[in-house]
Write an enzyme that holds these catalytic residues in place. Structure first.
Site, PDB file in Angstrom:
ATOM      1  N   LYS A   1     -41.552 -32.732 -41.094  1.00  0.00           N
ATOM      2  CA  LYS A   1     -41.707 -34.188 -40.950  1.00  0.00           C
ATOM      3  C   LYS A   1     -41.843 -34.503 -39.471  1.00  0.00           C
ATOM      4  O   LYS A   1     -41.403 -33.727 -38.622  1.00  0.00           O
ATOM      5  CB  LYS A   1     -40.482 -34.901 -41.517  1.00  0.00           C
ATOM      6  CG  LYS A   1     -40.713 -36.359 -41.849  1.00  0.00           C
ATOM      7  CD  LYS A   1     -41.341 -36.579 -43.228  1.00  0.00           C
ATOM      8  CE  LYS A   1     -41.732 -38.012 -43.432  1.00  0.00           C
ATOM      9  NZ  LYS A   1     -42.155 -38.288 -44.809  1.00  0.00           N
TER      10      LYS A   1
ATOM     11  N   ASP B   1     -46.726 -41.775 -43.540  1.00  0.00           N
ATOM     12  CA  ASP B   1     -45.419 -42.262 -44.005  1.00  0.00           C
ATOM     13  C   ASP B   1     -45.355 -43.708 -43.513  1.00  0.00           C
ATOM     14  O   ASP B   1     -46.409 -44.320 -43.253  1.00  0.00           O
ATOM     15  CB  ASP B   1     -44.277 -41.391 -43.447  1.00  0.00           C
ATOM     16  CG  ASP B   1     -42.922 -41.689 -44.076  1.00  0.00           C
ATOM     17  OD1 ASP B   1     -42.652 -41.189 -45.174  1.00  0.00           O
ATOM     18  OD2 ASP B   1     -42.112 -42.445 -43.490  1.00  0.00           O
TER      19      ASP B   1
END
Ligand code: NDP
Length: 449
Positions: free
Chosen positions: A130, A170
């Site tokens: 991430k 995201d």
């Protein structure tokens, strides 16, 4: 209910806290997984011997970098960029980039940690990672966004690649941002490497259904949970928090399955429309005009806008938190249950606090945790990678069917694993254990690396 933490695992958790001070969201995500793993070590003592849990809690690589850029007014701005490459046992690191002022290492690590298990649950060959930045895209011009993305990629490019690490979107990162980053990557590397980023535009390597995938997938997951209870979305009143990518396509799929979404939100407040949310209007406001959700109530007289209100006070039978972490606390969860909520599907990552999760599990409602329920996004990213690898593009119906099958499999896997480990109906136990075992077996096979 989650079993208390096993005495062999507690010291591992304490060591995670000591080694990662101040990273509260990361601690929370680790605790939630570790609490469920006691019975796994009893059945698989080799996992303890080879320190699989300790290794999984330590990212393989953490990258933090300066992102300098010049804004529309000619002023120099400096942000911080992150990429945490957490675990590559099952495939290249895979996980989104978040641009939001709240981003710091603890948020990126919580998201990366969850991503390992989520990606394992999809059954596709992807590891966990991430990244993101504390850059705030709100109110920025397209030029600002482009210059920031270009500077961000000027550093990130050296760490990623189709077989190494494949970022996606995201919060704050959608098709526009992926486009600017792909353009810069292509320029620096002189390679048209489609598989390096997912969430690309449809005419340059993107996949149909990727935009819709997280919301559609979360709705399919809830539909599966309802089917187990001989129920369905038909006629259900639903509440979806957020009004971004995940929320929009959750609303669309709920409406297709016969439910009615009466409220959605942004960080400033929520709208309530007893007639059901008009999705075309939300899309116009959020995706085209990039305005606040309050604009909905100006356009639709049946709706009211509640500034700063708590969306979880709106009575509903199905709740789908799709905004951000820790948006449902214990009190909100109790309000939902009291108002007749029978199912919760997490489109967002870790949107429910531990107290909230406890309330849902004790009430015995169908509760689908994010790492299972929102896995459809990354699963479809992996389908985008498959199409890129064979320079192909699939049609909408075929791709959506693949997504639906993947969500059915994830649901079945979580359901069966929960039963096997003596916690029937507990999808938290099912998702954590099923995901953990897949990653652990691969790590065992690869030796101590
Ligand atoms: P978007 O940026 O498209 O939308 C985010 C939405 O949530 C906006 O309405 C935003 O409101 C709201 N929001 C964000 N932060 C906060 C906050 N601190 N408090 C209240 N509301 C907030 O993001 P996505 O829809 O892509 O992501 C939403 C969630 O889903 C995140 O938890 C993400 O990690 C998760 N997720 C996303 C996936 C994807 O494919 N995109 C895949 C799996 C999970 P505002 O505009 O006011 O900030």
């Amino acid at each position: 209910m989650s079993p208390a933490m096993d005495e062999k695992i507690e010291p591992i958790y304490q060591s995670v806290i000591a080694r990662n001070p101040g990273e509260t969201e990361f601690h929370q995500a680790v605790k939630e997984v570790l609490e469920t793993l006691g019975p796994v070590l009893v059945k698989n003592p080799e996992f303890a011997h080879y320190k699989i849990i300790e290794r999984i809690c330590e990212p393989e690589r953490q990258i933090i970098f300066r992102v300098p850029w010049v804004d529309t007014h000619g002023k120099v701005q400096i942000n911080r960029g992150f990429r945490v490459e957490f675990n590559s046992a099952l495939g290249p690191y895979k996980g989104g980039l978040r641009f939001h002022p709240s981003v710091y290492l603890g948020i990126v690590k919580f998201l990366g940690f969850e991503q390992i298990f989520k990606n394992a649950l999809t059954g596709l060959p992807i590891g966990g990672g991430k990244g993101g930045s504390d850059f705030d895209p709100k109110g920025k011009t397209d030029g600002d966004i482009m210059r920031f993305c270009q500077s961000f990629m000027t550093e990130l490019y050296r760490h990623i690649g189709e077989h190494t690490d494949v970022p996606a979107g995201d919060i704050g990162v959608g098709g526009r941002e992926i486009g600017f980053m792909f353009g810069m990557y292509k320029r620096i590397t002189n390679q048209w490497e489609a598989g390096v980023l997912t969430g690309k535009g449809l005419n340059w390597g993107g996949s149909l259904v990727r935009t819709e995938a997280t919301g559609y997938g979360a709705t399919f997951f809830v539909d599966e949970m309802l089917k187990v209870r001989k129920d369905s979305f038909d006629g259900k009143t639903c509440v979806v928090s957020g009004s971004g990518n995940v929320a929009i396509y959750t609303i669309e799929k709920i409406h297709q399955l016969g439910g009615k979404v009466v409220a959605c939100s942004d960080s400033a407040g929520y709208i309530y429309d007893a007639n059901g949310i008009d999705l075309a209007l939300v899309q116009q406001i959020k995706e085209v005009e990039r305005r606040r959700i309050s604009a909905y109530a100006d356009e639709r007289k049946s709706a009211k806008y509640v500034a700063g209100g708590n969306i979880w006070e709106v009575p509903c039978q199905v709740a789908m938190p799709s905004a951000t972490q820790n948006e449902i606390n214990g009190k909100d969860a109790a309000t939902l249950v009291k108002n007749g909520c029978i199912a919760v599907g997490e489109g967002a990552n870790m949107p429910t606090t531990p107290e909230g999760v406890k309330v849902f599990l004790e009430a015995g409602i169908a509760y689908g945790p994010g790492k299972a329920a929102n896995a459809g996004g990354v699963a479809t990213s992996a389908l985008e990678m498959q199409q890129n690898a064979c320079r192909d593009s699939w049609d909408f119906e075929y791709t959506e069917n693949r997504l639906q099958k993947i969500m059915e499999n994830i649901h079945r896997d979580c359901y069966n694993t929960a039963e096997e480990y003596g916690a029937p109906g507990n999808y938290v136990v099912g998702a954590n254990i099923a995901g953990f075992i897949k990653v652990s077996r691969a790590m065992l096979a690869m030796g101590v690396v």
